[in-house]
Design a protein around this motif. Structure first.
Motif, PDB file in Angstrom:
ATOM      1  N   TYR A   4     -17.509  31.452  -7.013  1.00  0.00           N
ATOM      2  CA  TYR A   4     -16.272  32.206  -7.265  1.00  0.00           C
ATOM      3  C   TYR A   4     -15.193  31.791  -6.260  1.00  0.00           C
ATOM      4  O   TYR A   4     -14.051  31.539  -6.638  1.00  0.00           O
ATOM      5  CB  TYR A   4     -16.539  33.707  -7.161  1.00  0.00           C
ATOM      6  N   LEU A   5     -15.553  31.722  -4.973  1.00  0.00           N
ATOM      7  CA  LEU A   5     -14.592  31.321  -3.946  1.00  0.00           C
ATOM      8  C   LEU A   5     -14.098  29.900  -4.173  1.00  0.00           C
ATOM      9  O   LEU A   5     -12.906  29.615  -4.028  1.00  0.00           O
ATOM     10  CB  LEU A   5     -15.225  31.449  -2.559  1.00  0.00           C
ATOM     11  N   ASN A   6     -15.017  29.012  -4.523  1.00  0.00           N
ATOM     12  CA  ASN A   6     -14.628  27.625  -4.790  1.00  0.00           C
ATOM     13  C   ASN A   6     -13.661  27.544  -5.961  1.00  0.00           C
ATOM     14  O   ASN A   6     -12.688  26.766  -5.927  1.00  0.00           O
ATOM     15  CB  ASN A   6     -15.869  26.778  -5.086  1.00  0.00           C
ATOM     16  N   ARG A   7     -13.935  28.347  -6.983  1.00  0.00           N
ATOM     17  CA  ARG A   7     -13.059  28.352  -8.159  1.00  0.00           C
ATOM     18  C   ARG A   7     -11.670  28.873  -7.805  1.00  0.00           C
ATOM     19  O   ARG A   7     -10.651  28.315  -8.225  1.00  0.00           O
ATOM     20  CB  ARG A   7     -13.680  29.205  -9.265  1.00  0.00           C
ATOM     21  N   GLN A   8     -11.612  29.938  -6.998  1.00  0.00           N
ATOM     22  CA  GLN A   8     -10.317  30.501  -6.611  1.00  0.00           C
ATOM     23  C   GLN A   8      -9.542  29.557  -5.697  1.00  0.00           C
ATOM     24  O   GLN A   8      -8.316  29.426  -5.822  1.00  0.00           O
ATOM     25  CB  GLN A   8     -10.518  31.858  -5.916  1.00  0.00           C
ATOM     26  N   ILE A   9     -10.244  28.891  -4.789  1.00  0.00           N
ATOM     27  CA  ILE A   9      -9.591  27.918  -3.905  1.00  0.00           C
ATOM     28  C   ILE A   9      -9.013  26.769  -4.727  1.00  0.00           C
ATOM     29  O   ILE A   9      -7.883  26.321  -4.482  1.00  0.00           O
ATOM     30  CB  ILE A   9     -10.586  27.390  -2.850  1.00  0.00           C
ATOM     31  N   LEU A  10      -9.785  26.313  -5.717  1.00  0.00           N
ATOM     32  CA  LEU A  10      -9.305  25.232  -6.585  1.00  0.00           C
ATOM     33  C   LEU A  10      -8.060  25.664  -7.358  1.00  0.00           C
ATOM     34  O   LEU A  10      -7.108  24.888  -7.517  1.00  0.00           O
ATOM     35  CB  LEU A  10     -10.411  24.821  -7.560  1.00  0.00           C
ATOM     36  N   ARG A  11      -8.048  26.921  -7.797  1.00  0.00           N
ATOM     37  CA  ARG A  11      -6.876  27.436  -8.517  1.00  0.00           C
ATOM     38  C   ARG A  11      -5.655  27.505  -7.616  1.00  0.00           C
ATOM     39  O   ARG A  11      -4.540  27.176  -8.042  1.00  0.00           O
ATOM     40  CB  ARG A  11      -7.197  28.818  -9.091  1.00  0.00           C
ATOM     41  N   ILE A  12      -5.866  27.939  -6.380  1.00  0.00           N
ATOM     42  CA  ILE A  12      -4.758  27.986  -5.419  1.00  0.00           C
ATOM     43  C   ILE A  12      -4.195  26.586  -5.193  1.00  0.00           C
ATOM     44  O   ILE A  12      -2.972  26.389  -5.168  1.00  0.00           O
ATOM     45  CB  ILE A  12      -5.224  28.603  -4.085  1.00  0.00           C
ATOM     46  N   VAL A  13      -5.087  25.616  -5.039  1.00  0.00           N
ATOM     47  CA  VAL A  13      -4.658  24.232  -4.834  1.00  0.00           C
ATOM     48  C   VAL A  13      -3.845  23.746  -6.024  1.00  0.00           C
ATOM     49  O   VAL A  13      -2.791  23.105  -5.859  1.00  0.00           O
ATOM     50  CB  VAL A  13      -5.882  23.318  -4.598  1.00  0.00           C
ATOM     51  N   TRP A  14      -4.311  24.072  -7.236  1.00  0.00           N
ATOM     52  CA  TRP A  14      -3.603  23.644  -8.444  1.00  0.00           C
ATOM     53  C   TRP A  14      -2.198  24.241  -8.487  1.00  0.00           C
ATOM     54  O   TRP A  14      -1.217  23.547  -8.770  1.00  0.00           O
ATOM     55  CB  TRP A  14      -4.382  24.054  -9.696  1.00  0.00           C
ATOM     56  N   ILE A  15      -2.087  25.539  -8.185  1.00  0.00           N
ATOM     57  CA  ILE A  15      -0.781  26.187  -8.223  1.00  0.00           C
ATOM     58  C   ILE A  15       0.147  25.589  -7.169  1.00  0.00           C
ATOM     59  O   ILE A  15       1.329  25.349  -7.427  1.00  0.00           O
ATOM     60  CB  ILE A  15      -0.935  27.713  -8.027  1.00  0.00           C
ATOM     61  N   VAL A  16      -0.388  25.342  -5.978  1.00  0.00           N
ATOM     62  CA  VAL A  16       0.423  24.746  -4.905  1.00  0.00           C
ATOM     63  C   VAL A  16       0.907  23.352  -5.319  1.00  0.00           C
ATOM     64  O   VAL A  16       2.078  23.002  -5.123  1.00  0.00           O
ATOM     65  CB  VAL A  16      -0.383  24.674  -3.593  1.00  0.00           C
ATOM     66  N   LEU A  17       0.039  22.562  -5.913  1.00  0.00           N
ATOM     67  CA  LEU A  17       0.412  21.213  -6.341  1.00  0.00           C
ATOM     68  C   LEU A  17       1.477  21.262  -7.437  1.00  0.00           C
ATOM     69  O   LEU A  17       2.429  20.466  -7.428  1.00  0.00           O
ATOM     70  CB  LEU A  17      -0.823  20.450  -6.836  1.00  0.00           C
ATOM     71  N   LEU A  18       1.321  22.194  -8.373  1.00  0.00           N
ATOM     72  CA  LEU A  18       2.319  22.328  -9.435  1.00  0.00           C
ATOM     73  C   LEU A  18       3.665  22.770  -8.864  1.00  0.00           C
ATOM     74  O   LEU A  18       4.725  22.291  -9.293  1.00  0.00           O
ATOM     75  CB  LEU A  18       1.830  23.324 -10.483  1.00  0.00           C
ATOM     76  N   PHE A  19       3.613  23.668  -7.891  1.00  0.00           N
ATOM     77  CA  PHE A  19       4.855  24.122  -7.258  1.00  0.00           C
ATOM     78  C   PHE A  19       5.513  22.973  -6.493  1.00  0.00           C
ATOM     79  O   PHE A  19       6.741  22.832  -6.518  1.00  0.00           O
ATOM     80  CB  PHE A  19       4.565  25.290  -6.316  1.00  0.00           C
ATOM     81  N   ILE A  20       4.710  22.154  -5.828  1.00  0.00           N
ATOM     82  CA  ILE A  20       5.253  20.997  -5.107  1.00  0.00           C
ATOM     83  C   ILE A  20       5.905  20.028  -6.092  1.00  0.00           C
ATOM     84  O   ILE A  20       6.973  19.461  -5.820  1.00  0.00           O
ATOM     85  CB  ILE A  20       4.143  20.291  -4.300  1.00  0.00           C
ATOM     86  N   GLY A  21       5.261  19.828  -7.248  1.00  0.00           N
ATOM     87  CA  GLY A  21       5.842  18.962  -8.269  1.00  0.00           C
ATOM     88  C   GLY A  21       7.184  19.482  -8.745  1.00  0.00           C
ATOM     89  O   GLY A  21       8.153  18.712  -8.902  1.00  0.00           O
ATOM     90  N   TYR A  22       7.256  20.786  -8.954  1.00  0.00           N
ATOM     91  CA  TYR A  22       8.516  21.414  -9.361  1.00  0.00           C
ATOM     92  C   TYR A  22       9.580  21.234  -8.280  1.00  0.00           C
ATOM     93  O   TYR A  22      10.734  20.905  -8.569  1.00  0.00           O
ATOM     94  CB  TYR A  22       8.249  22.890  -9.654  1.00  0.00           C
ATOM     95  N   GLN A  23       9.203  21.417  -7.022  1.00  0.00           N
ATOM     96  CA  GLN A  23      10.154  21.252  -5.925  1.00  0.00           C
ATOM     97  C   GLN A  23      10.596  19.797  -5.782  1.00  0.00           C
ATOM     98  O   GLN A  23      11.734  19.529  -5.373  1.00  0.00           O
ATOM     99  CB  GLN A  23       9.530  21.747  -4.618  1.00  0.00           C
TER     100      GLN A  23
END
Length: 225
Positions: A4-23
């Motif tokens: 569960y923690l690994n899945r949530q960490i991966l999701r956080i990473v994905w959101i951060v990467l998408l936000f960086i792409g947007y920026q």
């Protein structure tokens, strides 16, 4: 627990990467704006980079969002038809957003609160490169931000359809949305957070992100007038 923690960490990473792409796409346009008056040819190249990056990101965001809903969608998000009842509810939500902006603008006009620094940057970009900044701010940015802060965030971290999950999801999503627009804890944060809370509520209520994107677009169009 570990999975569960690994899945949530991966999701956080994905959101951060998408936000960086947007920026990154936003940074290309900001660079084009700053060069528009001194080096039009180089500015045109950065506009091209903005268009390419935005097109790729729009496709990626849409594909990932649809893939996520197909995998896990307990709240049954999707496409809900526009009825007369939903139309009036949509208009009501937009009227509330307009009211928030109106009250805030009056507080700024009467020097009770300062003008948001984020809005100053937006206005500066529009003055330097009116057409492309207006299109980006009113069309691309709302899509990116609604998909990140409502679509992915609420679906990933507050997916349970319970009162506690919904209330916490709305609050946290709006707060993060507000903070990333101000990068500081001040009264301006409350402005953006309140808009974020309203948009989060809209997403959970209509269960269709298109309503959110339309609300956000209308709000940005209103701000550009």
């Amino acid at each position: 627990m570990g999975s569960y923690l690994n899945r949530q960490i991966l999701r956080i990473v994905w959101i951060v990467l998408l936000f960086i792409g947007y920026q990154a796409a936003t940074a290309f346009l900001s660079t084009a704006s700053s060069l528009a008056g001194t080096n039009p040819d180089l500015a045109a190249k950065y506009i091209g980079l903005t268009l390419i990056a935005s097109a790729l990101l729009l496709w990626l965001f849409h594909w990932l969002y649809q893939k996520q809903l197909a995998k896990n969608n307990p709240r049954h998000f999707g496409h809900t038809p526009l009825t007369s009842k939903r139309l009036w509810q949509f208009i009501l939500l937009f009227a509330i957003m307009f009211g928030i902006q109106l009250v805030w603008s009056q507080l700024i006009v009467h020097h009770i609160l300062p003008s948001p620094s984020n809005q100053k940057l937006v206005d500066q970009g529009v003055m330097q490169l009116p057409l492309w900044n207006t299109i980006y701010d009113c069309i691309a940015a709302p899509y990116f931000e609604e998909t990140i802060f409502r679509g992915f965030f609420l679906n990933f971290f507050f997916s349970k359809n319970t009162l506690v999950s919904n209330v916490l999801g709305v609050f946290v999503s709006g707060l993060i949305f507000g903070y990333l627009h101000t990068l500081s804890f001040n009264w301006t944060l409350l402005l953006y957070a309140s808009l974020g809370w309203l948009l989060s509520f809209s997403y959970l209520y209509f269960k269709d992100i298109r309503y959110n994107i339309a609300l956000h677009m209308l709000n940005n169009i209103l701000g550009s007038i």
